[in-house]
Each structure stands twice: as structure tokens, then as C-alpha cells.
Write an enzyme that holds these catalytic residues in place. Sequence first.
Site, PDB file in Angstrom:
ATOM      1  N   GLY A 122      83.202 112.252   7.351  1.00 41.19           N
ATOM      2  CA  GLY A 122      82.404 111.053   7.125  1.00 41.19           C
ATOM      3  C   GLY A 122      81.223 111.337   6.221  1.00 41.19           C
TER       4      GLY A 122
ATOM      5  N   GLY B 169      76.907 110.623   5.667  1.00 40.31           N
ATOM      6  CA  GLY B 169      75.647 110.285   6.305  1.00 40.31           C
ATOM      7  C   GLY B 169      74.553 110.206   5.267  1.00 40.31           C
ATOM      8  N   GLY B 170      73.343 109.885   5.712  1.00 41.62           N
ATOM      9  CA  GLY B 170      72.241 109.775   4.788  1.00 41.62           C
ATOM     10  C   GLY B 170      71.902 111.088   4.114  1.00 41.62           C
ATOM     11  CG  MET B 171      70.232 114.206   6.056  1.00 41.98           C
ATOM     12  SD  MET B 171      68.790 114.579   5.052  1.00 41.98           S
ATOM     13  CE  MET B 171      68.839 116.364   5.056  1.00 41.98           C
TER      14      MET B 171
ATOM     15  CB  VAL C 196      80.075 115.420   8.017  1.00 39.01           C
ATOM     16  CG1 VAL C 196      80.434 116.384   9.155  1.00 39.01           C
ATOM     17  CG2 VAL C 196      78.595 115.064   8.066  1.00 39.01           C
TER      18      VAL C 196
ATOM     19  CE  LYS D 149      74.943 115.881   8.563  1.00 34.85           C
ATOM     20  NZ  LYS D 149      73.912 115.198   9.388  1.00 34.85           N
TER      21      LYS D 149
ATOM     22  CG  ASP E 103      69.204 108.635  13.417  1.00 39.35           C
ATOM     23  OD1 ASP E 103      68.914 107.462  13.745  1.00 39.35           O
ATOM     24  OD2 ASP E 103      70.127 108.914  12.640  1.00 39.35           O
TER      25      ASP E 103
END
Length: 284
Positions: A89, A91-93, A96, A113, A206
Site C-alpha cells: 500500500g 502512505g503519507g511517508m 510499503v 516502508k 496517528d
Amino acid sequence: MDLERKRRIFSILRRVVDLPMEQRESLLVEECAGDELLTREVRRMLDTGDGVLLDRPAADIATRLAAATEETLPLGSMLGAWRLVRELGHGGMGTVYLAERSGDGYVQSGALKLIRRGMDSNEVLARFRRERQILSRLDQPNIARLLDGGIAEDGRPYLVMEFVDGVSIAQWSERTQAGLDARIELFLQICAAVAYAHRQLIVHRDIKPGNVLVDAHGNPKLLDFGIAKVIEGGMDSQRTAAASRFLSPAYAAPEQRTADGVVSTATDIYQLGLLLFELLCGTR
């Protein structure tokens, strides 16, 4: 567009995307420092998300806006000792991947990640190394462990966390139709994980259903400590500046929504309350 230009654009985008409209424009002008072409490029990316900025997490927005230019690695690529197996998937960073590394008669899986371009400035890299060192000491059964980390050939850092084969706590609740006692017991395990992290001077920032997975044995695992904030020492040891503007609006504490907000352990406690409400009531 060259790499440095992309980095600058996404760096500015991260700073302005969560701000109210009146603050966003003034900060945009300041950050672009008279570079009209840069200003137009950032505005174009912001306009792409027009109409969804108020009800979508900034991390999701940044991910979608960056999708056209973000480079993903071919499956089978090696990062250190880790081979990329499949994409899990975004993510904001960053992205992954499910990754594997082999040793003398064993194969270990991990969730790797790879940090997004634009997140790899010298300042971010220094913070990344410091936080990775502290995160490596986290050893609690309900926290996904940090397994490894390093720097890719293109300069981007990566983290490898324990791979949890499970579903989000919201999906678990819906599928199992668990009773009140089971839900509260699960929540108490999450609280124990957060309390442990706080004792290590780490604030998650988060906590939300998507960051809590429940495995096949019914054990919850708190994820994404790879982007947690380390509480700095000194007189203000219980607080840390909210330098990163990534947040999930539905679960953000009030202090995360202000330009000069300060994140503390209370931020996680607020988010735990929202998580409990959703776990018990089945709605936000």
C-alpha cells in the site's frame, strides 16, 4: 522535472496542504520566494485535490497528488538484504512493500516502508536515524517491531517493520461481532502498548483503526511507529513540536490542527478515546 525540483515541490506541498485557505496562500508565497513557476506548480497540485481537502487525510491527499511522479521499485528489487515481494500500500511517508530476507536456513518477512521522495532532506535523514535508533529498542508484544532500516541507492531511507498478517481493528470488529468484554480487552492491550511507548518517550501521533491490526489469534498490533515523534529532553520533556503536518483529520487531536500546535502524550490519549468510541459504537 529534475529530482531536486520535485523534492522542493513536495516539501512545500506538505507544509501548506493542511493549513486553512487564508494561511495556505501566505505561506505558499513565502516558501516559493518569488519563483512564479514554482508557485504555479504547487498550486496546480493543490487544485488537483480541490473539493476533497476538507474531509480527507493530508497523507492520503499527498499520496494521490504525488502518484503521477512517485517512483515505485520493481518487484524483486533488493534494498540491503531485503527483496521486495509485493506492494502492500501507500502512505503519507511512502510506499510499503512485503519484503523477505534469507539467512542460514530461514526466510524472514517484513513490511518495508520506502520513504517518499522529498522526505529525504538532510534534516529528515538526521531525524530518521535518531528515531530509528530509539525505535529499535521498542519491545512490547502489541507493537509491531522494527526489524531493520537503511538507505537505498537513490538516497531514500527505508524502515522494515514486523509484518502483521491481519485485518484492521474495524474489520475485526465487523467480522467477529465480538462482544463488549472482548472489545474492551482488545482496547486495553492497545492502551498498554501506547503506555509502554510513552515510557520510552515516544508519541505515536496517528492512532486510528487503520494503524491497529488484529492477527488470526485475536492479538492487536499497533503499527506505524516508524513515523512517530520522539519527545525531546529538556524543560519541555513531555512535549514535542508538531513539525510534520501529516495527520488524519477524523482522528487528529485539537493541537494537531493548529499552525503552532504542540504534540504531547495527551495527543495519543485523545486518539485512544476516539478509537474506543468507534470500537464500541461502530461509528465515528
